[in-house]
Motif scaffolding. Structure first.
Motif, PDB file in Angstrom:
ATOM      1  N   UNK A 584       3.041  -5.870   0.589  1.00 50.07           N
ATOM      2  CA  UNK A 584       1.718  -5.319   0.317  1.00 50.07           C
ATOM      3  C   UNK A 584       1.615  -4.748  -1.088  1.00 50.07           C
ATOM      4  N   UNK A 585       2.692  -4.143  -1.596  1.00 55.72           N
ATOM      5  CA  UNK A 585       2.667  -3.581  -2.945  1.00 55.72           C
ATOM      6  C   UNK A 585       2.373  -4.665  -3.979  1.00 55.72           C
ATOM      7  N   UNK A 586       3.026  -5.809  -3.813  1.00 56.38           N
ATOM      8  CA  UNK A 586       2.843  -6.907  -4.765  1.00 56.38           C
ATOM      9  C   UNK A 586       1.435  -7.475  -4.655  1.00 56.38           C
ATOM     10  N   UNK A 587       0.968  -7.688  -3.437  1.00 57.36           N
ATOM     11  CA  UNK A 587      -0.370  -8.252  -3.251  1.00 57.36           C
ATOM     12  C   UNK A 587      -1.439  -7.310  -3.788  1.00 57.36           C
ATOM     13  N   UNK A 588      -1.236  -6.013  -3.615  1.00 53.95           N
ATOM     14  CA  UNK A 588      -2.196  -5.043  -4.147  1.00 53.95           C
ATOM     15  C   UNK A 588      -2.197  -5.071  -5.680  1.00 53.95           C
ATOM     16  N   UNK A 589      -1.029  -5.233  -6.282  1.00 47.80           N
ATOM     17  CA  UNK A 589      -0.965  -5.317  -7.741  1.00 47.80           C
ATOM     18  C   UNK A 589      -1.792  -6.495  -8.255  1.00 47.80           C
ATOM     19  N   UNK A 590      -1.772  -7.578  -7.493  1.00 44.70           N
ATOM     20  CA  UNK A 590      -2.472  -8.792  -7.892  1.00 44.70           C
ATOM     21  C   UNK A 590      -3.933  -8.809  -7.451  1.00 44.70           C
ATOM     22  N   UNK A 591      -4.271  -7.992  -6.462  1.00 48.23           N
ATOM     23  CA  UNK A 591      -5.622  -8.027  -5.923  1.00 48.23           C
ATOM     24  C   UNK A 591      -5.842  -9.192  -4.983  1.00 48.23           C
ATOM     25  N   UNK A 592      -4.764  -9.639  -4.306  1.00 50.49           N
ATOM     26  CA  UNK A 592      -4.857 -10.764  -3.378  1.00 50.49           C
ATOM     27  C   UNK A 592      -5.081 -10.280  -1.953  1.00 50.49           C
ATOM     28  N   UNK A 593      -5.819 -11.075  -1.179  1.00 49.70           N
ATOM     29  CA  UNK A 593      -6.073 -10.793   0.223  1.00 49.70           C
ATOM     30  C   UNK A 593      -4.888 -11.269   1.064  1.00 49.70           C
ATOM     31  N   UNK A 594      -4.299 -10.362   1.813  1.00 49.86           N
ATOM     32  CA  UNK A 594      -3.096 -10.711   2.571  1.00 49.86           C
ATOM     33  C   UNK A 594      -3.368 -11.796   3.603  1.00 49.86           C
ATOM     34  N   UNK A 595      -4.513 -11.734   4.281  1.00 54.12           N
ATOM     35  CA  UNK A 595      -4.819 -12.739   5.315  1.00 54.12           C
ATOM     36  C   UNK A 595      -4.879 -14.140   4.711  1.00 54.12           C
TER      37      UNK A 595
END
Length: 628
Positions: A584-595
């Protein structure tokens, strides 16, 4: 070949340049240099890490000064016609104190000013302090073989370096990701100039120079070279054209064999590298070659490489690469990426093998496919362009409906040609981009948490579209496509990857087919002739036949591709990718939707490139602690 950097500022640049030099050390472990010019209330720090190729003596040390003018230079690259330039400059009264091409550029600038770059034949990026004009002059080669990045984090502060990571190491550039480039990357699998992965860091476009004033402000950016558009067919007979091309290619090859250190060639067994080795063998009696093979026979070209090595009696080294060897070197290969790219690991592996076997310089056949139609999209893109042209007569509701049914891969991927308006004359560019897209615009809308970035057209920054437009419009559609492939696939992907991945092992790679004189000569030939029969390159086969012989194993184009589709099924590899893309930390840095990312992770039908591109991006962001 070197790493170069500099800081123009009002404070002492040394504390910031030291970590920059450490970040660039792999590019030049033979010698390091740092010099600070005191310019009244201003300071200019110039730094270099040198990989000594020509003139190994201390006389080639950088930063280098010209005692006659007070100018200083840091330089990365090779100017292959420097002996001729040195002779000409000597006749004009210039005195040389070394045998290096670096000093030749210093003297050439003293003689011709900014016009000196028009006389250089080679790959280069350099920064030169002009003492009389009190300004910094920076220039980059025509094809984009050598990178040059710069930033202006605040008023009065200007930085440049050979790598984006080096600018980051200065502590003066923030770790902010560029939202536009993130979308450009997911579309293409690589970043596109003048933007970079970091907000505020720019790439000087190929064939350009810039002037920066003492105050740190950019005074001018100018284009000094354009590949003139193809207009009409060659007035000469085909055999005469082929012979002229052979002669020019032979000269370009011989020029690139000037070296004071061990030199060899990458040999895949394909047409480009085989032709290169044949020309090298004619020029010298002893040639070293390196190739990589795979246990997966569908991807393995090593029998053809061995055939060429035996025919031309080279000292050949063959590396068999399997999943275990790949995993052993993978982390280092990923660390070698200056910016995220879903390609390039093949260069890292063969470059590392060559360096560990004693080479410092390797010639490469990179660039032949772009000139002679060596990719399937030379057939596919014109078909998509015709669809785009026909679509002008469709009602907008129909175009939108077709776009809505476009898929991430397969035949329906072509319907993404309707994602944006296409000005007349740009159908081929839009079609090429559509054929290459990893994540087209519609597919990206599910991935990002925020709105789409503006200033992107079919995955390209508007500035790069304008850069292409200013080159002119080739009358021949295939010549036009070849230009786009040369500028995008080659200039923004393969050449950049070749630089960062080879220099990670302190190996200089010289590409022969990118020689601008050879490219200009090839451009006099209609694209419909030189790119016919794509992707199998029958025109180049005719070019090569007198050199390779009738018994050379001519065959359909295969391409040097790693068996990623097989290796990514490995449980350890899948675990590595899953761990990174679910963080989640990496996805938040990128602004990507986890789903949305999870759907890609779980879709076994997707080509390997989609998942790999996402993983490489996420890993780079995590390693460098960058964020939006």
């Amino acid at each position: 070949m070197c790493g170069i950097a500099g800081i123009l500022t009002s404070f002492d640049p040394r504390p910031h340049l030291q970590p920059v030099m450490e970040a660039l050390y792999h590019r030049g472990p033979d010698d390091v240099g740092l010099h600070v010019l005191e310019l009244g209330e201003r300071r200019l720090g110039l730094a270099s890490t040198r990989l000594a190729i020509i003139d190994l003596s201390p006389a080639g040390h950088m930063p280098m000064s010209d005692p006659e003018t007070g100018n200083w230079i840091v330089y990365n690259g090779e100017t292959y016609n420097f002996p001729d330039l040195r002779t000409e400059l000597g006749k004009r009264g210039h005195v040389f104190r070394s045998r290096s091409d670096t000093e030749v550029i210093l003297k050439a600038y003293a003689e011709w000013g900014s016009e000196c770059v028009e006389r250089l034949r080679g790959m280069f990026a350099f920064a030169l302090w002009d003492a009389s004009r009190q300004e910094l002059f920076l220039a980059r080669d025509r094809m984009g073989e050598k990178p040059l990045y710069y930033a202006q984090p605040q008023d009065g502060l200007f930085l440049f370096a050979s790598e984006v990571r080096a600018l980051l190491a200065s502590g003066l550039v923030e770790q902010h990701l560029d939202p536009l480039t993130l979308r450009v990357y997911l579309y293409n699998g690589f970043t596109v100039a003048p933007h970079t992965i970091l907000a505020g860091v720019s790439s000087l476009l190929p064939g350009h120079w810039m002037r920066v004033g003492l105050d740190g402000r950019i005074r001018e950016i100018r284009r000094y070279w354009t590949l003139s558009p193809f207009g009409a067919g060659s007035p000469e007979g085909k055999e005469k054209v082929l012979e002229d091309l052979r002669r020019e290619l032979a000269e370009a090859t011989t020029m690139r064999m000037i070296s004071d250190v061990p030199l060899g060639a990458f040999l895949s067994g394909g047409l480009d590298s085989s032709l290169l080795v044949a020309l090298m063998r004619r020029a010298v009696g002893d040639v070293r070659t390196f190739s990589i093979g795979f246990a997966e026979q569908a991807f393995d070209e090593s029998p053809y490489a061995r055939w060429v090595a035996e025919r031309f009696e080279t000292r050949h080294t063959h590396i068999l690469l399997g999943l275990s060897e790949f995993n052993a070197w993978l982390e280092n290969g990923l660390d070698a990426m200056d910016q995220p790219t879903y390609d390039g690991l093949n260069t890292y592996f063969v470059a590392r093998a060559a360096r560990e076997n004693g080479l410092t310089v390797a010639l490469s056949g990179l660039g032949g496919d772009e000139l002679f139609g060596g990719y399937p999209y030379f057939r596919l893109a014109p078909e998509i362009a015709r669809l785009a042209a026909a679509g002008r007569y469709f009602p907008s509701v129909i175009r939108h409906a077709l776009h809505a049914t476009g898929s991430l891969h397969g035949p329906l991927k072509a319907l993404h040609i309707f994602e944006d308006d296409i000005p007349r004359g740009m159908e081929i560019l839009a079609a090429y981009q559509t054929s290459q897209a990893l994540f087209p615009k519609k597919m990206q809308s599910n991935l990002w948490a925020d709105e789409q970035a503006k200033g992107i057209w079919f995955g390209l920054p508007q500035e790069f579209v304008e850069f292409l437009h200013r080159e002119g419009n080739d009358a021949d559609p295939l010549a036009r496509l070849s230009r786009y492939v040369l500028r995008l696939f080659q200039g923004e992907r393969t050449l950049r990857d070749s630089d960062s991945m080879s220099m990670a092992s302190s190996l200089e790679v010289r590409t022969v087919f990118t020689d601008h004189i050879f490219v200009e000569k090839a451009w006099h030939i209609a694209g419909a002739v030189r790119c016919q029969g794509a992707p199998h390159k029958p025109f180049e086969a005719e070019l090569a036949r007198p050199l390779l012989g009738e018994d050379y194993p001519y065959r359909h184009k295969q391409g040097f591709v790693f068996p990623f589709q097989v290796w990514l099924r490995d449980s350890k590899m899948q675990a590595r990718i899953h761990e990174t893309l679910t963080d989640k930390r990496v996805l938040d840095r990128l602004g990507l939707q986890k789903d949305a990312v999870m759907r890609i992770l779980n879709d076994a039908s997707l080509p390997w490139s989609r998942l790999w591109a996402l993983y490489v991006l996420a890993r780079w962001v995590d390693k460098h602690q960058a964020a939006l």
